[in-house]
Design an enzyme around this catalytic site. Structure first.
Site, PDB file in Angstrom:
ATOM      1  N   GLY A 136       7.153  34.863   2.400  1.00  0.00           N
ATOM      2  CA  GLY A 136       7.926  35.347   1.270  1.00  0.00           C
ATOM      3  C   GLY A 136       7.564  34.705  -0.046  1.00  0.00           C
ATOM      4  O   GLY A 136       8.221  34.947  -1.061  1.00  0.00           O
ATOM      5  N   SER A 216       4.748  25.746   6.572  1.00  0.00           N
ATOM      6  CA  SER A 216       5.443  26.796   7.312  1.00  0.00           C
ATOM      7  C   SER A 216       4.470  27.929   7.626  1.00  0.00           C
ATOM      8  O   SER A 216       3.452  27.697   8.269  1.00  0.00           O
ATOM      9  CB  SER A 216       6.660  27.278   6.504  1.00  0.00           C
ATOM     10  OG  SER A 216       7.506  28.081   7.278  1.00  0.00           O
TER      11      SER A 216
END
Length: 528
Positions: A136, A216
């Protein structure tokens, strides 16, 4: 800036030019695509007092490394980068690739790259860090500002790549087009690495000293690049923050370095296409962006992931770990103390604690509960978090042990424990601004001297690793001597604490580690 796509791939840097000296933002940089000029990363009024070389740091933003991904290029490998006439003023970030959390300026014409360089000559041959953002994300985020790493004599590069259905759609018709489907976002990541390898010398960088890094989902990108034969020989080392796990760990699914099998991905993507009443790829390519982002499965992007297509991702991780990855390089990897299901604002009664552990760990729950007894809510909450923490630390430690068995290169394993101002613990992603030395770019005004010193130490380990493949060597720390951080030793069940103690610590008991290794294989008989 998309003007003329007639450049010849592979020419990249016009290497016959004499090296340019002085601040590089005052110079015109010649690429095969065209001329480009950057700007100063800081001005005198805004330069952080702890960055002594701020006047030398140049930044170039929004340089296209591939063509638009819209129209007929939608769900195709990245196409040839455009060229241009005149001089591109690379002073603004390019549009972000479409995602649910991207800010203004979203476009499918988004494959651009940004470079921060402290070099004062084009022949400086400085080491390079190529950073992949988290799920994102977008390369323009202040979290990924690269001037702090450039202050430690490392060229920092960030870039945009496709995600969601645009990055990972997997359909049989797409496979028939090019011989493989899915992983368009990964192909973007590979293309960005190739662009850096071919062009970074013009910005004072060393193409033979590139570290792929990320946090991540970005750490997964770094690991995908290490494991891809399409990048062989272009990677010097890798940094994977909060992303690598044992291939048997059931929590690997949905984590940074996961991937889907083709059967699952085909079915998921078919459902997505049907939700848009599309009967062909041509139908999907004719739709506007808003429609494409409205299909089933797009609401949180969690179903659109890398896929094991034996193309960009060549093997299961267990195979790469057992037989050796295409890029056998040193790796710096770790976890944060309060991530992976831990929320310090959530409390558990004794009954809730026991129920959660029993439902998750099945036949291994009783032993875990015995190792972590609780008689009240405070104890139950602490015990629950301790069990989770021991689990994900065991998983990353086990991955490192497996890597050591087939690799000739070291692994440096850490646990970040520092809680930044305004943060409830050492949460997921809380280490990034410290590791990249860019607290100056963040909005909080409550940083203390301790924060800046933690960032100085943390980023010095990272910069040293990029320079020498050893976090202890490289001269990046300017305030004494760094505490020694030794590589992972398979026989030792420990990690290196970052944030306070700066030393090796135990992350779990030997009994817990053994229980978790058994639980992983029970929960995931067929490993990733």
């Amino acid at each position: 800036m998309r003007i003329n796509e007639t450049s010849t791939r592979g020419l990249s840097v016009l290497s016959l030019l004499a090296p340019v000296s002085a601040t590089l933002y005052d110079q015109t940089i010649q690429l095969a695509q065209g001329k480009v000029q950057g700007t100063a990363a800081f001005n005198e009024s805004g330069a952080p007092s702890y960055i002594s070389n701020w006047k030398d740091i140049a930044v170039w933003k929004g340089i296209p490394y591939a063509a638009t991904t819209g129209g007929e290029n939608r769900w195709k490998p990245p196409q040839r980068a455009p060229s241009w006439n005149g001089t591109m003023k690379a002073t603004s970030f390019g549009p972000s690739c479409p995602s649910l959390s991207a800010g203004d300026g979203v476009s499918e014409d988004c494959l651009s790259i940004n470079i921060w360089s402290p070099a004062t000559a084009t022949d400086a041959k400085l080491p390079v860090m190529l950073w992949s953002y988290a799920a994102g994300g977008e390369s323009s985020q202040s979290t990924y500002d690269g001037a702090g790493m450039a202050a430690k004599d490392v060229i920092f590069v960030s870039y945009n790549y496709r995600t969601g259905p645009l990055g990972w759609l997997t359909l049989h018709e797409l496979a028939e087009e090019t011989g493989a489907t899915g992983n368009y976002g990964l192909l973007d990541q590979i293309e960005a690495l190739k662009w850096v390898y071919e062009n970074i010398a013009a910005f004072g960088g060393d193409p033979e000293s590139i570290t792929v890094a990320g946090q991540s989902f970005g750490s997964g990108a770094a690991y995908h690049l290490v494991n891809s034969p399409r990048t062989k020989g272009m990677i010097k080392c890798a940094i994977a923050e909060s992303g690598l796990k044992d291939p048997y760990d059931p929590d690997l699914w949905g984590y940074g370095s996961d991937y889907r099998n083709m059967t699952w991905a085909y079915a998921f993507s078919k459902t997505y296409a049907e939700s848009l009443n599309a009967t062909s790829v041509a139908d999907l390519r004719s739709m506007n962006l808003e429609t494409v982002l409205s299909g089933t499965g797009v609401s949180d992007f969690t179903g659109f992931d890398p896929v094991l297509n034996y193309h960009a991702i060549p093997n299961k991780y267990i195979v790469s770990l057992d037989e050796g990855a295409p890029n056998d390089v040193p790796i710096l990897v770790g976890n944060n103390k309060d991530e992976n299901g831990i929320d310090l604002s959530t409390t558990y009664t004794v009954a809730e604690y026991k129920s959660e552990i029993n439902s998750t760990y099945g036949p291994y729950a009783a032993e875990l509960l015995a190792l972590h007894p609780a008689e009240n809510t405070t104890q139950a909450t602490a015990a629950y978090n301790s069990i989770l923490r021991a689990g994900y630390c065991t998983s990353t430690w086990s991955w490192a042990k497996r890597w050591n068995q087939s690799s000739t290169e070291p692994v440096y394993y850490y646990l970040w424990t520092y809680s930044p101002p305004g943060s409830d613990g050492a949460t997921h992603g809380s280490e990034v601004s410290y590791a990249l030395n860019n607290l100056y770019a963040q909005t909080t005004s409550s940083y203390t001297d301790t924060d800046y010193e933690v960032a100085n130490i943390m980023s010095s380990y990272w910069a040293n690793f990029v320079k020498t493949q050893n976090p202890n060597k490289g001269g990046s720390y300017n305030n004494g001597t760094l505490p020694y951080w030794g590589p992972n030793v398979p026989a030792q069940q420990n990690t290196f604490e970052l944030g306070s103690l700066w030393k090796k610590i135990a992350f779990a008991t030997a009994k817990e580690i053994q229980l978790y290794l058994e639980y992983f294989k029970y929960a995931t008989p067929s490993p990733y």
